[in-house]
Each structure stands twice: as structure tokens, then as C-alpha cells.
Write a protein that holds these residues in place. Sequence first.
Motif, mmCIF file in Angstrom:
data_model
loop_
_atom_site.group_PDB
_atom_site.id
_atom_site.type_symbol
_atom_site.label_atom_id
_atom_site.label_comp_id
_atom_site.label_asym_id
_atom_site.label_seq_id
_atom_site.Cartn_x
_atom_site.Cartn_y
_atom_site.Cartn_z
ATOM 1 N N GLY A 23 0.829 -1.205 0.000
ATOM 2 C CA GLY A 23 0.000 0.000 0.000
ATOM 3 C C GLY A 23 0.860 1.250 0.000
ATOM 4 O O GLY A 23 1.787 1.391 -0.794
ATOM 5 N N ALA A 24 0.595 2.153 0.942
ATOM 6 C CA ALA A 24 1.344 3.407 1.022
ATOM 7 C C ALA A 24 2.725 3.229 1.640
ATOM 8 O O ALA A 24 3.509 4.176 1.689
ATOM 9 C CB ALA A 24 0.544 4.441 1.815
ATOM 10 N N GLY A 25 3.024 2.035 2.173
ATOM 11 C CA GLY A 25 4.392 1.745 2.585
ATOM 12 C C GLY A 25 4.725 1.927 4.050
ATOM 13 O O GLY A 25 5.892 1.869 4.425
ATOM 14 N N ARG A 26 3.721 2.081 4.919
ATOM 15 C CA ARG A 26 4.008 2.431 6.311
ATOM 16 C C ARG A 26 4.902 1.409 7.011
ATOM 17 O O ARG A 26 5.850 1.791 7.717
ATOM 18 C CB ARG A 26 2.703 2.633 7.092
ATOM 19 N N HIS A 27 4.648 0.118 6.837
ATOM 20 C CA HIS A 27 5.490 -0.880 7.484
ATOM 21 C C HIS A 27 6.847 -1.008 6.784
ATOM 22 O O HIS A 27 7.871 -1.228 7.444
ATOM 23 C CB HIS A 27 4.785 -2.234 7.525
ATOM 24 N N ALA A 28 6.874 -0.865 5.476
ATOM 25 C CA ALA A 28 8.137 -0.908 4.745
ATOM 26 C C ALA A 28 9.067 0.205 5.209
ATOM 27 O O ALA A 28 10.279 -0.007 5.395
ATOM 28 C CB ALA A 28 7.879 -0.797 3.244
ATOM 29 N N PHE A 29 8.527 1.400 5.424
ATOM 30 C CA PHE A 29 9.356 2.523 5.875
ATOM 31 C C PHE A 29 9.947 2.242 7.255
ATOM 32 O O PHE A 29 11.111 2.549 7.515
ATOM 33 C CB PHE A 29 8.534 3.811 5.912
ATOM 34 N N GLU A 30 9.136 1.690 8.141
ATOM 35 C CA GLU A 30 9.622 1.396 9.491
ATOM 36 C C GLU A 30 10.731 0.344 9.448
ATOM 37 O O GLU A 30 11.738 0.458 10.166
ATOM 38 C CB GLU A 30 8.475 0.910 10.370
ATOM 39 N N CYS A 31 10.572 -0.679 8.617
ATOM 40 C CA CYS A 31 11.608 -1.698 8.498
ATOM 41 C C CYS A 31 12.896 -1.106 7.927
ATOM 42 O O CYS A 31 14.007 -1.472 8.355
ATOM 43 C CB CYS A 31 11.115 -2.843 7.613
ATOM 44 N N TYR A 32 12.770 -0.209 6.986
ATOM 45 C CA TYR A 32 13.936 0.471 6.399
ATOM 46 C C TYR A 32 14.660 1.281 7.471
ATOM 47 O O TYR A 32 15.893 1.244 7.571
ATOM 48 C CB TYR A 32 13.457 1.353 5.256
ATOM 49 N N ARG A 33 13.891 1.993 8.281
ATOM 50 C CA ARG A 33 14.490 2.777 9.376
ATOM 51 C C ARG A 33 15.240 1.883 10.362
ATOM 52 O O ARG A 33 16.183 2.330 11.014
ATOM 53 C CB ARG A 33 13.418 3.562 10.129
ATOM 54 N N ARG A 34 14.820 0.647 10.487
ATOM 55 C CA ARG A 34 15.438 -0.294 11.428
ATOM 56 C C ARG A 34 16.617 -1.055 10.825
ATOM 57 O O ARG A 34 17.151 -1.959 11.452
ATOM 58 C CB ARG A 34 14.375 -1.271 11.951
ATOM 59 N N GLY A 35 17.006 -0.697 9.605
ATOM 60 C CA GLY A 35 18.211 -1.253 9.023
ATOM 61 C C GLY A 35 18.031 -2.501 8.199
ATOM 62 O O GLY A 35 19.009 -3.214 7.909
ATOM 63 N N ALA A 36 16.809 -2.810 7.792
ATOM 64 C CA ALA A 36 16.543 -4.021 7.026
ATOM 65 C C ALA A 36 16.790 -3.799 5.537
ATOM 66 O O ALA A 36 16.932 -2.669 5.056
ATOM 67 C CB ALA A 36 15.103 -4.470 7.249
ATOM 68 N N HIS A 37 16.838 -4.908 4.809
ATOM 69 C CA HIS A 37 16.823 -4.894 3.342
ATOM 70 C C HIS A 37 15.373 -5.163 2.937
ATOM 71 O O HIS A 37 14.876 -6.285 3.066
ATOM 72 C CB HIS A 37 17.750 -5.962 2.777
ATOM 73 N N VAL A 38 14.700 -4.134 2.450
ATOM 74 C CA VAL A 38 13.248 -4.165 2.305
ATOM 75 C C VAL A 38 12.839 -4.260 0.839
ATOM 76 O O VAL A 38 13.364 -3.534 -0.009
ATOM 77 C CB VAL A 38 12.611 -2.900 2.925
ATOM 78 N N VAL A 39 11.880 -5.139 0.585
ATOM 79 C CA VAL A 39 11.184 -5.163 -0.699
ATOM 80 C C VAL A 39 9.720 -4.852 -0.415
ATOM 81 O O VAL A 39 9.050 -5.585 0.313
ATOM 82 C CB VAL A 39 11.300 -6.525 -1.402
ATOM 83 N N ALA A 40 9.243 -3.748 -0.968
ATOM 84 C CA ALA A 40 7.839 -3.366 -0.845
ATOM 85 C C ALA A 40 7.145 -3.715 -2.152
ATOM 86 O O ALA A 40 7.504 -3.177 -3.205
ATOM 87 C CB ALA A 40 7.717 -1.877 -0.547
ATOM 88 N N ALA A 61 17.735 11.815 3.221
ATOM 89 C CA ALA A 61 17.670 12.493 4.520
ATOM 90 C C ALA A 61 18.449 11.759 5.610
ATOM 91 O O ALA A 61 18.524 12.232 6.739
ATOM 92 C CB ALA A 61 16.213 12.637 4.948
ATOM 93 N N GLY A 62 19.018 10.610 5.272
ATOM 94 C CA GLY A 62 19.779 9.866 6.261
ATOM 95 C C GLY A 62 18.918 9.159 7.294
ATOM 96 O O GLY A 62 19.393 8.854 8.398
ATOM 97 N N GLU A 63 17.662 8.865 6.940
ATOM 98 C CA GLU A 63 16.760 8.208 7.888
ATOM 99 C C GLU A 63 17.015 6.711 8.002
ATOM 100 O O GLU A 63 16.585 6.088 8.977
ATOM 101 C CB GLU A 63 15.294 8.433 7.473
ATOM 102 N N ALA A 64 17.692 6.127 7.017
ATOM 103 C CA ALA A 64 17.949 4.690 7.033
ATOM 104 C C ALA A 64 19.412 4.441 7.400
ATOM 105 O O ALA A 64 20.310 5.147 6.930
ATOM 106 C CB ALA A 64 17.644 4.082 5.678
#
Length: 257
Positions: A23-40, A61-64
Amino acid sequence: MLTVDFSRFPLAPGDRVLDLGCGAGRHAFECYRRGAHVVALDQNAEEISEVATWFAAMKEAGEAPEGSSAVAMEGDALQLPFPDESFDVVIISEVMEHIPDDKGVLAEMVRVLKPGGRIAVTVPRYGPEKVCWALSDAYHEVEGGHIRIYKADELLGRMREAGLKPYGTHHAHALHSPYWWLKCAFGVDNDKVLPVRAYHKLLVWDIMKKPLATRVAEQALNPLIGKSFVAYATKPHLPVEAAEAAAADADASVDAS
């Protein structure tokens, strides 16, 4: 606004994560912030484009954290374009109630999940969802809308049948249930009526400010009217049947000795 509780669903830096139906990516963004390798992954091209834009902005922005990665792609949940055992973590949030072949989706998720990997499934909760269906046909009788309402035991049973081992459940977003009841009562497309507008402002304020009072209220109300049901499970290192057979053999050997 996260539905998955990452205190119950641990995520380590470097984990490979699939956010299926992102969807809009809310969980993907959180996983990215936590240092994961994310596929949305999602079938909606417009949402995938938006998620990709946000991933790029987060990196800029350096958030990941250093070493993390994120990609957004179109795809079919019933034919995932990944090899077997590709991911440490799979998240599917508010998606399965839309898909006729939910068993097929579960099978694909289990296929791409590594043994020992973790999965989080969230769906609308039975009670609040039944109220919405009773108040409004337009809420669910739309193209791509909700086609079923899960009872908790039913969803957990399907997860077990797919070879998963559930280890925890909870409810989330109690404050959102009355909002959707109001939407259904006054018309799902009628956002201008006063009760709906007022409650929406409350929810936006709550999401932005996270005041203690509403956090406490929601925690107290979640067991009663939580809008979402959340289930967590692991994929055994052996298929469930094989694991049970191995355990039985071990017990038999102990008894014989």
C-alpha cells in the motif's frame, strides 16, 4: 500508523523483509528505518511509485542506517517473483481480506520465507468489521473491496494449515473503529458531514501528537473494539507434519530406553 507491533515482532538490522501488499508503505518505511533490506511489493503502480519516491527521500535524509536497502516493485501476491526461502521476515497487513485465494497467498508467503523466519498478518477484526458491513453495503461491495470477514480462530487455522506456527496475537487501532462506523452510517464517501470531519481531526491529532491520554485509552479499548487483528508466526525449520513426527519418534525412543 503501524499495525504490526515491533516489540512483539523483532526485526534485526540486515534482515531481508518483504512487505506484501505494501500500500502506502508504512510498514516498509519502518523496516527500512530499522536497518533491514526491504522489498515493498504491491499490484498498484501508483502506490509503488509513491513508495519508491519516499524510499529515495529517506535515503537522502539519512533516515535509514548504513547498509540497509529498499526497493519498491509491482507484483502479484499469488506469483511472487522470488526464489524459495528468500526472506527472513514477511509482513502482509490489511490485504488478505481482499484476495479470493487467501490460501494461495499464504502458500506463496511460506515458500519465500526462510525456515525460522517470521511472518506478521493483520486483517480487520471480526466484530468491528461486522458492524461496518451491517451499516453500509458500499463499504465492502466495491471493486477490490473486502470479500470476507475473518474470525481469529479461522485465520490462525489457515496459517497453521500453510505450515506456520503462530506464537502471538493482539488487537490494534481501537480508536479507528468508531470512525469507520460513522463513515458507514453517514456514507463512506461523505467526508463533509460534521461527526466524520470532527472524528477525523481527532485521529490526525492523535497520530501526530501521540498524547498519553489517547494511548492509554486505545490500549484499554483494543481488546474490546480494536479495528485490526494481528497474528505473528514462525516458519518451522521442518514442515509441521515432519516436526511432529520427529518429536513423536524422539518420545518413542525415550520410552523404549
